[in-house]
Structures are given as C-alpha cells and as structure tokens.
Enzyme design. Structure first.
Site, mmCIF file in Angstrom:
data_model
loop_
_atom_site.group_PDB
_atom_site.id
_atom_site.type_symbol
_atom_site.label_atom_id
_atom_site.label_comp_id
_atom_site.label_asym_id
_atom_site.label_seq_id
_atom_site.Cartn_x
_atom_site.Cartn_y
_atom_site.Cartn_z
ATOM 1 N N GLU A 21 37.792 44.069 44.460
ATOM 2 C CA GLU A 21 39.064 44.710 44.812
ATOM 3 C C GLU A 21 39.256 44.608 46.325
ATOM 4 O OE1 GLU A 21 41.494 46.168 43.149
ATOM 5 O OE2 GLU A 21 40.718 46.525 41.127
ATOM 6 N N ASP B 212 48.371 40.595 40.977
ATOM 7 C CA ASP B 212 47.437 40.518 42.099
ATOM 8 C C ASP B 212 46.447 39.353 41.996
ATOM 9 O OD1 ASP B 212 46.578 42.231 39.884
ATOM 10 O OD2 ASP B 212 44.825 42.767 41.062
ATOM 11 N N TYR C 99 43.970 42.985 44.185
ATOM 12 C CA TYR C 99 44.266 43.933 45.262
ATOM 13 C C TYR C 99 44.268 45.329 44.667
ATOM 14 C CZ TYR C 99 49.349 43.577 43.921
ATOM 15 O OH TYR C 99 50.555 43.574 43.278
ATOM 16 N N THR C 100 44.039 46.334 45.523
ATOM 17 C CA THR C 100 43.949 47.705 45.020
ATOM 18 C C THR C 100 45.311 48.266 44.633
ATOM 19 O OG1 THR C 100 44.046 48.541 47.288
ATOM 20 C CG2 THR C 100 41.851 48.225 46.313
ATOM 21 N N HIS D 104 43.542 38.188 39.344
ATOM 22 C CA HIS D 104 43.807 39.030 38.180
ATOM 23 C C HIS D 104 45.040 38.540 37.429
ATOM 24 C CE1 HIS D 104 43.841 43.473 36.608
ATOM 25 N NE2 HIS D 104 43.534 42.614 35.683
#
Length: 252
Positions: free
Chosen positions: A98, A150, A34-35, A140
């Site tokens: 992302e 994330d 995720y960003t 990640h």
C-alpha cells in the site's frame, strides 16, 4: 499479532495487523495499491482494524519510510475479489504494498520522489527474493478492474521498470484513426478481448464491447497506456497491447 522479524531490509518500522490468514498458493505476484485516504495514520489504523477486515504486507509512507504489517509468509487481505491469468484468490499468491496517496477521490496527487524511491527499492528486494516474473508486478486495478483504480495513471511505472521491475513497453503515440468503443461488437472486439485475456486480464471473450470490456480497457490504459485513460480502444491502445503481449516474459 505477535511481533515478527521484518522480511525486507527496507523496513523502517513494524505495525502488526491482526488481519491475515494462511496462504493457499506459492508467492509469485507483487501487487501495488494506493491507500486512498487522507493520511498515513488513518490508512495504517484501517489496515490494523479487526472490523475493517483489510491489511497489506507493507505500507510505504510519503517520506520513504516502509512499515511492515503482515509477514510475507502470511496471506494479507489487500486484493479482495480479483483475478489474473484465470486464477482467483490473488491474496494467496501476492505480496501487497500500500502506497500512501489520497487517490482519485483526493485528486490523485503526485507520488513524492522519496516515496517512489522507497517503493522501487522494496520491490527490487521482494522480486529478487521471490523470483517474481516481471509481468506479475501489477496494480490493484489490473486484477480488479470493475472495482479498483489504484495505484492510478499517475503512478510512475517507468521508474520501477528502469530498475528492472515490472513489464512495460513504450506507449504507441495517440494519433487517432480507427477505434473500438462501448456498444461495438464483432470479430475485432473479440480479438481485443482475446489479447487482453492472453496477457492475464479477467475478461470474457464474447465479441461484445460491454461494460466489463470498457473497465478492463481502462485498467490496461491506467498501467500501460497512460496518455489517455478513457476506456476506448484506439489504435494506440491496441498497438501498445500487441507489443506488450508479444514481449511478455516466457511463462515457466
């Protein structure tokens, strides 16, 4: 970076990033992030900033738009210090996606259905073109458990799995019983660590339930046993891990 042709038919826009390099390994992994930022615009600006030294191949917007930033043939800078199956330099082997989401620091908001549909379709395309093994579609936090959380425990891995993406087994129910936790040591902890390492996690098999082991267990739970993410290896966690290892796709 000069403009390039999109690699996926799912791409709706290009936003080339200068942050990339040469791959040193063949592509065999797909990594989801995720960003962790408030807006898509801020995330894309960060991923294009030469000063930030980060990038990804794709960004999936909340409305389902797919932005490609680095061509798949290049090594994007999304994973950082990371390891899987005893191999470092995850960036050289992975395609990074992302997903726009504020992340844990932003309350871990739910992923919109349109966004997850786009992520799923993009993953289906990438996995088919690169023949990526199901158990090498990871988060990640799986490859960097000491640093990253994330895409988080709210990410619907089951939706991707229903579309043929990723490796998943039903979560064993949380029913209590014996468990392993930080501070424990001995053969049961060593066996837990060995199973986690066998699946691919970077963990020392030393028989000590240390901080590193707690972080890996937490990362495992975020992906595979999301009912309770606490870093404690209860019976549900251990049983789910056992089923995951025993059903892992055959390694070529």
């Amino acid at each position: 970076m000069s403009p390039f042709a999109p690699d996926s038919v799912r791409v709706t826009a290009l936003a080339p990033s200068p942050n990339f390099g040469e791959r040193l390994r063949p592509i065999d992994m797909l990594l989801l992030h995720y960003t962790g930022m408030d807006t898509a615009e801020a995330a894309i600006a960060e991923l294009r900033s030469p000063e930030a030294q980060v990038s990804a191949h794709y960004v999936v917007l909340e409305d389902g738009g797919v932005v490609q930033m680095v061509p798949e043939r290049a090594r994007a800078w999304h994973a950082g210090a990371s390891e899987w199956e005893g191999i470092g330099d995850t960036n050289s082997r992975a395609i990074g996606i992302e997903i726009v989401n504020a992340g844990h620091s932003g309350g871990l908001p739910p992923y919109p259905p349109a966004q997850i549909a786009a992520v799923t379709a993009l993953c289906v395309d990438i996995v088919a073109r690169h023949r990526i093994r199901a158990d090498l579609v990871l988060g990640h936090s799986d490859v960097a458990p000491a640093r990253k959380d994330d895409p988080g425990e709210h990410f619907p891995w089951h939706v991707l799995h229903a579309a043929g993406i990723g490796h998943l087994v039903p979560e064993a129910p949380v029913l209590g019983g014996r468990f392993l936790m930080p501070g424990d040591s001995g053969p049961p902890v060593e066996a837990l660590q060995a199973m986690l390492a066998l699946y691919g996690y970077g963990i020392a098999v030393n028989g000590s339930y240390d901080l590193a082991t707690e972080q890996v267990v937490r990362a495992f739970q975020r992906h595979f046993r999301r009912a309770r993410v606490d870093g404690v290896a209860d019976a549900s966690t251990i049983m789910t891990l056992h089923h995951l290892v025993s059903s892992r796709p055959m390694v070529a």
